[in-house]
Design a protein around this motif. Structure first.
Motif, PDB file in Angstrom:
ATOM      1  N   ARG A 183     -18.501   4.456 -11.607  1.00 45.16           N
ATOM      2  CA  ARG A 183     -17.743   3.288 -12.026  1.00 45.16           C
ATOM      3  C   ARG A 183     -18.527   2.676 -13.158  1.00 45.16           C
ATOM      4  O   ARG A 183     -19.720   2.424 -13.036  1.00 45.16           O
ATOM      5  CB  ARG A 183     -17.619   2.320 -10.860  1.00 45.16           C
ATOM      6  N   ASP A 224     -10.388  11.230   1.196  1.00 45.73           N
ATOM      7  CA  ASP A 224     -10.812   9.947   0.634  1.00 45.73           C
ATOM      8  C   ASP A 224     -12.307  10.007   0.344  1.00 45.73           C
ATOM      9  O   ASP A 224     -13.120  10.086   1.255  1.00 45.73           O
ATOM     10  CB  ASP A 224     -10.492   8.833   1.637  1.00 45.73           C
ATOM     11  N   GLN A 282     -12.483   0.963 -11.523  1.00 45.14           N
ATOM     12  CA  GLN A 282     -12.751   1.276 -10.129  1.00 45.14           C
ATOM     13  C   GLN A 282     -13.470   2.613 -10.057  1.00 45.14           C
ATOM     14  O   GLN A 282     -13.552   3.339 -11.033  1.00 45.14           O
ATOM     15  CB  GLN A 282     -11.435   1.353  -9.362  1.00 45.14           C
ATOM     16  N   GLN A 307     -18.545  -0.430 -15.431  1.00 44.78           N
ATOM     17  CA  GLN A 307     -17.933  -1.708 -15.716  1.00 44.78           C
ATOM     18  C   GLN A 307     -18.313  -2.164 -17.114  1.00 44.78           C
ATOM     19  O   GLN A 307     -17.467  -2.464 -17.927  1.00 44.78           O
ATOM     20  CB  GLN A 307     -18.411  -2.715 -14.690  1.00 44.78           C
ATOM     21  N   GLN A 343     -13.599   5.704  -0.364  1.00 45.63           N
ATOM     22  CA  GLN A 343     -13.494   4.902   0.870  1.00 45.63           C
ATOM     23  C   GLN A 343     -13.544   3.414   0.576  1.00 45.63           C
ATOM     24  O   GLN A 343     -14.274   2.666   1.206  1.00 45.63           O
ATOM     25  CB  GLN A 343     -14.581   5.303   1.865  1.00 45.63           C
ATOM     26  N   GLN A 344     -12.801   3.043  -0.408  1.00 43.55           N
ATOM     27  CA  GLN A 344     -12.699   1.619  -0.735  1.00 43.55           C
ATOM     28  C   GLN A 344     -11.236   1.305  -0.948  1.00 43.55           C
ATOM     29  O   GLN A 344     -10.466   2.164  -1.344  1.00 43.55           O
ATOM     30  CB  GLN A 344     -13.457   1.327  -2.030  1.00 43.55           C
ATOM     31  N   GLU A 345     -10.894   0.090  -0.687  1.00 41.26           N
ATOM     32  CA  GLU A 345      -9.525  -0.343  -0.926  1.00 41.26           C
ATOM     33  C   GLU A 345      -9.244  -0.285  -2.429  1.00 41.26           C
ATOM     34  O   GLU A 345      -9.980  -0.865  -3.217  1.00 41.26           O
ATOM     35  CB  GLU A 345      -9.348  -1.757  -0.381  1.00 41.26           C
ATOM     36  N   TYR A 346      -8.187   0.432  -2.793  1.00 41.89           N
ATOM     37  CA  TYR A 346      -7.848   0.533  -4.216  1.00 41.89           C
ATOM     38  C   TYR A 346      -7.008  -0.678  -4.597  1.00 41.89           C
ATOM     39  O   TYR A 346      -6.020  -0.986  -3.929  1.00 41.89           O
ATOM     40  CB  TYR A 346      -7.083   1.828  -4.470  1.00 41.89           C
ATOM     41  N   ILE A 347      -7.418  -1.355  -5.630  1.00 35.88           N
ATOM     42  CA  ILE A 347      -6.686  -2.537  -6.073  1.00 35.88           C
ATOM     43  C   ILE A 347      -5.752  -2.093  -7.189  1.00 35.88           C
ATOM     44  O   ILE A 347      -6.197  -1.620  -8.232  1.00 35.88           O
ATOM     45  CB  ILE A 347      -7.637  -3.626  -6.589  1.00 35.88           C
ATOM     46  N   LEU A 390      -8.582  -2.690 -14.395  1.00 35.35           N
ATOM     47  CA  LEU A 390      -9.687  -2.893 -13.475  1.00 35.35           C
ATOM     48  C   LEU A 390     -10.454  -1.580 -13.368  1.00 35.35           C
ATOM     49  O   LEU A 390      -9.860  -0.535 -13.133  1.00 35.35           O
ATOM     50  CB  LEU A 390      -9.123  -3.282 -12.115  1.00 35.35           C
ATOM     51  N   HIS A 440      -9.677   9.895  -4.565  1.00 35.07           N
ATOM     52  CA  HIS A 440      -9.458  10.959  -3.597  1.00 35.07           C
ATOM     53  C   HIS A 440      -9.620  12.320  -4.264  1.00 35.07           C
ATOM     54  O   HIS A 440      -9.524  12.450  -5.474  1.00 35.07           O
ATOM     55  CB  HIS A 440      -8.048  10.895  -3.014  1.00 35.07           C
ATOM     56  N   GLU A 493     -22.510   2.702 -12.234  1.00 34.14           N
ATOM     57  CA  GLU A 493     -22.753   2.880 -10.802  1.00 34.14           C
ATOM     58  C   GLU A 493     -22.416   4.319 -10.449  1.00 34.14           C
ATOM     59  O   GLU A 493     -21.320   4.807 -10.736  1.00 34.14           O
ATOM     60  CB  GLU A 493     -21.871   1.933  -9.994  1.00 34.14           C
ATOM     61  N   ARG A 553       0.812  -1.219   0.000  1.00 34.71           N
ATOM     62  CA  ARG A 553       0.000   0.000   0.000  1.00 34.71           C
ATOM     63  C   ARG A 553       0.840   1.261   0.000  1.00 34.71           C
ATOM     64  O   ARG A 553       0.695   2.114   0.856  1.00 34.71           O
ATOM     65  CB  ARG A 553      -0.952   0.009   1.185  1.00 34.71           C
ATOM     66  N   LEU A 554       1.759   1.366  -0.948  1.00 32.33           N
ATOM     67  CA  LEU A 554       2.553   2.593  -1.036  1.00 32.33           C
ATOM     68  C   LEU A 554       1.807   3.694  -1.762  1.00 32.33           C
ATOM     69  O   LEU A 554       2.303   4.797  -1.861  1.00 32.33           O
ATOM     70  CB  LEU A 554       3.885   2.301  -1.724  1.00 32.33           C
ATOM     71  N   GLY A 555       0.653   3.436  -2.301  1.00 27.80           N
ATOM     72  CA  GLY A 555      -0.177   4.520  -2.832  1.00 27.80           C
ATOM     73  C   GLY A 555      -0.307   4.507  -4.334  1.00 27.80           C
ATOM     74  O   GLY A 555      -1.379   4.709  -4.842  1.00 27.80           O
TER      75      GLY A 555
END
Lengths: 509, 765
Positions: free
Chosen positions: B388, B353, B367, B390, B356-360, B365, B337, B396, B268-270
């Motif tokens: 988003r 943020d 997102q 898809q 507020q979701q984990e960025y993959i 992908l 963000h 969404e 998770r270095l960003g």
């Protein structure tokens, strides 16, 4: 670096009734105590003095109950026929009741035998009450007359023959010794003054009047008859104020809450409704098992007592403040006080350097798996949780593009668990957008093994049934929508500008 | 070697105030300093304080590489696309030596340059010999091995090792695809400092360790696999005990040399790791990231410092905005963000943020992205839209409303509305009403509706939240933009070529204005005294100004306006016109169809976003052409960059790091300037006499250099030199500073004289 962000569980708007202050207040009653009487409970009346016993008139007896007793404190059984309308005097010493045999009886609360018998009516007496100066009794009868009696002499003072049908309800003024109101099946309410020989005000209710209630200020009178509850302004000479039609069967009883802010009405449709008396909107609703005939509220709303046609008396007591708090206590035992003060009462010295302890974050099981990209395990552990959580995890897996991998490679047990969840929640419109693609994926993945397991096959057949049913529902809904559209289109004049005001985002299905 | 695919800082004009740095490739000088090429300059950062200590400026083009001088660790080489290699004493900001290589390479080849030993500042290296021809343009794919015995370079599917002693190259090839379908293309390599071992990174995320490569046939390699996509950088620690690797996953992986099963991770270095560097003593690592960030990491795999510039997102999808509270520039930053960037301090304040979701970190992908944002007039509320997509059918959308929390001094999520519209939201604005009783947000969507959202009062169980108040449509046309008047009493929504004016109080349609043909592109109300005007631009090159009192067209003119915006602090409006690849800027008042100011060819490309930012201190400029900048500054983004248009009047205002470095820095700049060409002189900022004196008087005595050193400068400052005259002439010029946000090559920009040119006459209607 930044820590793992847990899966966001969306908060879905709660369906059903909205929580207002009223719902909180009126829900704060314990489970009802049910007492079986011998016949339909026609009247309940609270003693005006503490300890606020109440008289329940049912069939040929009047039972007196204490505020917390489930057995009658006292019974009056010397009735030849069905008793009606047992009411206390304002000092709580005397009780009057009518009877089917047209005799009005006066009891001492401590005695058993009637002190006085008032004979003069020719038919059943359904209404009895004491006047505010306490020495007179007013009665209303099926012989279309209402009479005033003197208690000491047991003589009739006056007879009013203005009604043209049964008199079934009536109430005396608490502020004026000479005023009383009667309601009759001839659809009228009449205000009588004992100083003159005829009624002062006549109000037309439109339906046979079943119940009359005077406001504590006595400026307003409320009448119930048919499906309507009507409010009249006496100071304006009996002008109708509001007409409420919230029940779908005859309204039988009326009652005011202790502070006069809420009006309660009971009906044969088995509901008791609570109205706000400022805007006369229904703010709460109670359901009962049978048609409600009588209703009374204890002083300070300590209990709600309802009598029903099947002879059941339902008593709901208010929860004490400790009890209402206790519920949250029972949910989870907190760590002891010592845990929290541990090290907190240490006073730092001047040269002390504060080393802040990193706050440990707690992740739920499925988040721990998601963090490690163990997608199948994450889905498995999410299946044990509430459907909101499971759907959120499925959505998260879909966002990561790994939902297919998570769904694949399951044995019979795991697959049937998954199918069970999907069949249970797929038609819920909150979850459908997520679960329908997931179900499609499952069918795609496991198409080749269909027919190998009876458990899974049964579930798939059930799923098929469910979908067929849902399609039919949707079809019907669309039909209704189309009908409504035509109705709206024909009723609204065609305008250039189309404004859809207040349209919410809730879609059908 | 030019390295493509990175963001560069370019600063035009004289001043560096608005430069955002962009790290190209960081190297450590020792544990205390970090050097990195950043646009036209090399920046020296302190590893402990994260502050920029020096800007090494002399290159006239993009700096492509920085390297420590092995024989003297206080000096560093830098190379640039301007064809020069410079040697710097980075501790006192002098470039003592410099040699120029005047050569043009048709394709990339690796050359050996013999450094001539001479005392001159500028030497021209004429002797060079090609070592390897046809090498990769990526500097990470070339490395010296084992004290310079050999050099290894990889391109495509070929690894080439050249031994200097034997003067002989060895070539190794890989198959294009292996059985599992992985791509074997080389992406980077690193040579072990002590051992004969080359580590190569591959497109499919594998790392291969090559040994025995001095034989043609008996070479061996072992494969390490952890990364799931291409390895972008590899680096051995100085002792060779560890190998560091990084890629798009934004995880730094530390492999133990010879015990490759033992790995350490820093997740998770960003953002994707682009380069890894290790300090000479091995105590610190540093990673540079694709979002304009350098992370400094201790050898125990713990982050110790983060140097962050203006976060570079993929594109600026939200408008440029100014936070009314902090006066910070707000735009897209890290994925999901919003970044708040202080223009005054030229520093990133914080990232909010939104998603507020984990960025993959995975390419390809879809997102959630923040696509729209709006502030209300006081900065109490922030509305954001994230979407988003898809599949083309599934969109969404989430509308989120954030309330400013006084206690935490940041925005707190108040309401989330999922699926506020059925199609993409094209515009969103808050009502700028003066009474904060009712706050109204209007969102306009492609589904043909616009919706008004209102703050519902708090109930006893929950606080105030937002709900839909009104849904409007007009003839089932698709609305495009919306705008509230300055007092909040009118709402203008454009439906293709029709502008509808609504009353927010009753949601009544008041009037419609239209000027067909051509759909409305921008819509803007006048401000302050000109609030009775509504301006709109259309697709068919028309700028219209309607008077709302008479509901008639006041004037219109034919120009292809790509962006129109109003200055909230004055009556002025700015219009950007795109013509022949260049953008012209016009500033005018709605009351008269005559430009106050115009600037031809402000920048290349189309201006996509712009914002007026308020000044901290009002300027007192009387000059007619610059008055419009008295209250505010204009910032804009083109397809390629972020620009700022501002008036350069206060010259000595640049940020002082330490008094000492300012004094010394100015001296060396002056020196360097004399040596440099005239072009360079124009680019570099001169110190102003009074500023030097002021610095002298303000600085505490114990940190000042010796008096003898200061004496000459003090005397010099009193002289009226030719340079200062020249500068004074320059003072009123408009200069631009820009940050390149894209990988286009820097165009050669010639400075223009201040254009007093009046543009095409504007037609009165």
């Amino acid at each position: 670096m930044a820590s793992f962000k847990p899966t966001k569980i969306p908060i879905y708007p709660k369906l059903g009734e909205k929580v207002t202050q009223d719902t909180v207040y009126w829900k704060n009653y314990k489970a009802p105590v049910q007492i079986k009487e011998f016949g339909a409970v026609t009247n309940i009346h609270f003693s005006p003095v503490a300890p606020h016993n109440y008289a329940v008139t049912a069939f040929t007896r009047i039972h007196i109950y204490g505020p917390f007793s489930q057995e009658p404190v006292k019974s009056f059984t010397r009735f030849k026929d069905t008793a009606y309308c047992g009411r206390y005097r304002s000092d709580g010493q005397l009780l009057v009741a009518g009877c089917e045999d047209s005799v009005v009886r006066l009891f001492d609360v401590s005695g058993k035998v009637a002190l006085r018998m008032f004979k003069g009516h020719t038919k059943a007496v359904h209404v009895t009450d004491f006047t505010s100066e306490r020495y007179h009794i007013f009665t209303g009868s099926d012989d279309y007359t209402c009479r005033l009696w003197d208690i000491p002499n047991a003589t009739e003072l006056n007879t009013y023959q203005e009604h043209t049908d049964y008199i079934r309800c009536g109430v005396t003024s608490k502020l004026n010794r000479d005023l009383f109101i009667t309601g009759s099946y001839d659809h009228t309410l009449k205000l009588f003054d004992a100083r003159v020989d005829k009624s002062v005000i006549t109000m037309d209710h439109g339906q046979p009047v079943e119940s009359v209630l005077l406001y504590p200020s006595e400026g307003l009178v409320v009448s119930a008859g048919g499906r309507y509850v009507k409010v009249w302004d006496l100071l304006k000479g009996g002008q109708p104020l509001v007409s409420l039609k919230n029940h779908h069967k005859t309204v039988t009883s009326l009652c005011l809450s202790s502070n006069g802010q809420r009006l309660l009405s009971a009906s044969l449709d088995r509901h008791v409704k609570v109205y706000n008396t400022t805007n006369f909107r229904v703010v709460h609703n109670f359901d009962y098992a049978a048609s409600v005939l009588s209703l009374a509220l204890a002083p300070d709303d300590e209990s709600i007592i309802v009598g029903m046609t099947n002879g059941v008396l339902s008593i709901k007591h208010r929860k004490s403040p400790e009890e209402s708090k206790e519920v949250s206590h029972q949910q989870r035992r907190r760590p002891s006080y010592r845990v929290f003060v541990k090290g907190k009462n240490y006073m730092p010295k001047q040269d002390d350097y504060l080393v802040s302890k990193p706050v440990r974050e707690y992740l739920t099981k499925y988040d721990k798996h998601l963090k490690k990209f163990n997608i199948s395990k994450a889905l498995d552990s999410a299946l044990q949780r509430k459907p909101e959580v499971t759907v959120a995890v499925i959505k998260e897996l879909d966002r990561r593009g790994t939902l297919k991998n998570a769904l694949a490679g399951r044995d019979e047990k795991a697959l049937s668990e998954l199918l069970h969840f999907i069949t249970k929640n797929m038609v819920d419109f909150r979850f459908a957008p997520v679960l329908v693609p997931a179900a499609n994926m499952i069918l795609d993945i496991y198409r080749s093994v269909i027919g190998q397991s009876p458990v899974v096959d049964r579930q798939l057949l059930y799923l098929q049934d469910l979908l067929q049913k849902e399609i039919n529902y949707q079809q019907e809904l669309l039909d209704v929508l189309g009908m409504l559209d035509t109705l709206f289109a024909s009723s609204v004049p065609r305008k250039e500008l189309l404004c859809l005001e207040g349209m919410n985002n809730c879609t059908l299905g | 070697m030019v390295e493509h695919g990175d963001i560069r800082v370019v600063h035009r004009g004289g001043i560096a105030r608005y430069c955002r740095f962009l790290c190209e490739r960081g190297i450590f000088c020792c544990c205390r300093f970090l050097l990195c090429g950043s646009g036209y300059e090399v920046k020296v950062f302190s590893t402990s304080t994260e502050e920029c200590i020096h800007d090494l400026r002399a290159h006239t083009d993009l700096v492509t590489g920085v390297l420590l001088r092995p024989s003297n660790h206080l000096q560093a080489y830098s190379c640039s696309t301007d064809g020069t290699v410079r040697l710097w004493d980075y501790t006192d900001v002098c470039n003592r030596l410099m040699f120029a290589m005047m050569c043009v390479f048709a394709e990339f080849q690796l050359v050996a340059v013999h450094l001539p030993q001479s005392g001159d500042q500028l030497v021209e290296a004429r002797e060079f010999s090609a070592v390897l021809s046809d090498v990769s343009s990526n500097p990470a794919a070339t490395s010296f091995g084992r004290g310079g015995e050999y050099i290894a370079s990889a391109k495509g599917l070929q690894l080439e090792v050249y031994f200097f002693k034997k003067q002989k190259p060895y070539r190794f090839f890989l198959k294009e695809d292996n059985k599992k379908g992985g791509k074997n293309t080389f992406t980077c390599l690193a040579c072990h400092p002590k051992d004969d071992c080359i580590a190569t990174g591959h497109e499919d995320g594998k790392i291969r360790l090559w040994r025995n490569f001095n034989h043609k046939k008996e070479y061996t390699y072992t494969t390490l696999h952890w990364h799931h996509s291409a390895v972008s950088s590899l680096c051995f620690t100085p002792e060779g005990t560890n190998l560091l690797s990084g890629g798009i996953e934004s995880v730094l992986v530390q492999w133990r040399y010879n015990q490759e099963s033992q790995r350490d991770f820093l997740p998770r270095l960003g953002a994707a790791i682009t380069h890894i560097a290790v300090s000479p003593d091995g105590a610190l690592f540093c990673t540079s990231h694709s979002d304009n960030k350098i992370t400094i990491i201790r050898s125990s795999i713990q982050v110790s410092a983060v140097i962050q510039g203006l976060v570079k997102g993929d594109s600026v999808r939200t408008d440029l905005m100014v936070d009314p509270r902090s006066k910070a520039l707000v735009l897209n930053g890290k994925p999901g963000h919003l970044q708040f960037y202080s223009l005054q301090r030229d520093k990133l304040l914080y990232n909010l943020d939104i998603v507020q979701q984990e960025y993959i970190h995975q390419s390809g992908l879809e997102q959630f992205e923040v696509v729209k944002a709006a502030f209300d007039a006081y900065g109490n509320w922030l509305a954001t839209v994230e979407e988003r997509k898809q599949k083309p059918t599934e969109l969404e959308l989430n509308l989120k409303l954030w309330a400013f929390d006084e206690q935490t001094q940041s925005f707190m999520l108040n309401t989330t509305i999922s699926a506020p519209h059925e199609a993409r939201i094209t515009a969103m604005c808050f009502c700028h009403s003066t009474d904060s009783q009712t706050t109204v947000l209007v969102s306009v969507s492609k589904d043909g509706h616009f919706k008004a959202w209102q703050l519902a009062p708090a109930t006893h169980t929950e606080g105030p939240s937002w709900s839909c108040d009104f849904v409007g449509a007009y003839h089932s046309l698709v609305p495009e933009c919306c705008c509230f008047s300055a007092d909040g009493s009118l709402l203008a929504v454009s439906f293709q070529e029709v502008v509808t004016v609504w009353s927010p109080a009753s949601w009544e349609l008041l009037t419609t204005l239209s000027q067909p043909p051509g759909a409305i592109r921008n819509l803007c109300f006048g401000q302050l005294t000109c609030s009775k005007y509504l301006l709109g631009t259309t697709d068919k090159n028309l700028l219209c100004c309607w008077n709302l009192l008479t509901c008639s067209l006041e004037w219109s003119t034919s120009m292809d306006v790509s962006l129109l915006l109003s200055d909230p602090f004055s009556e002025n409006m700015a219009a950007f016109c795109c013509q022949a690849g260049c953008t012209d800027l016009f500033v005018f008042k709605p009351s008269e169809p005559r430009p106050l100011f115009s600037h031809k060819a402000v920048c290349l490309g189309k201006v996509t976003r712009a914002v007026f930012a308020p000044r901290e201190k009002m300027l007192e400029s009387c000059e007619e052409t610059s008055q419009w900048l008295n209250h505010s500054q204009l910032y804009f983004v083109t397809q390629y960059m972020v620009n700022t248009q501002h008036n350069e009047l206060v010259i000595s205002d640049s940020v002082a790091m330490t008094p000492f470095s300012v004094l010394l820095g100015k001296r060396s700049q002056q020196e360097g300037q004399e040596a440099a060409s005239s072009l360079l002189a124009e680019r570099t900022q001169l110190p102003q006499g009074s500023a030097a004196v002021r610095e002298l008087l303000q600085t505490p005595a114990h940190v000042l250099p010796s008096t003898s050193f200061l004496c000459s400068m003090f005397v010099e400052s009193l002289l009226i030199s030719k340079q200062i005259k020249r500068k004074e002439k320059k003072a009123a010029q408009y200069t631009t500073t820009s940050l390149w946000l894209n990988n286009t090559l820097c165009p050669k920009l010639s400075r223009q004289k201040p254009s007093l040119y009046c543009p095409t006459p504007i037609l009165h209607d």
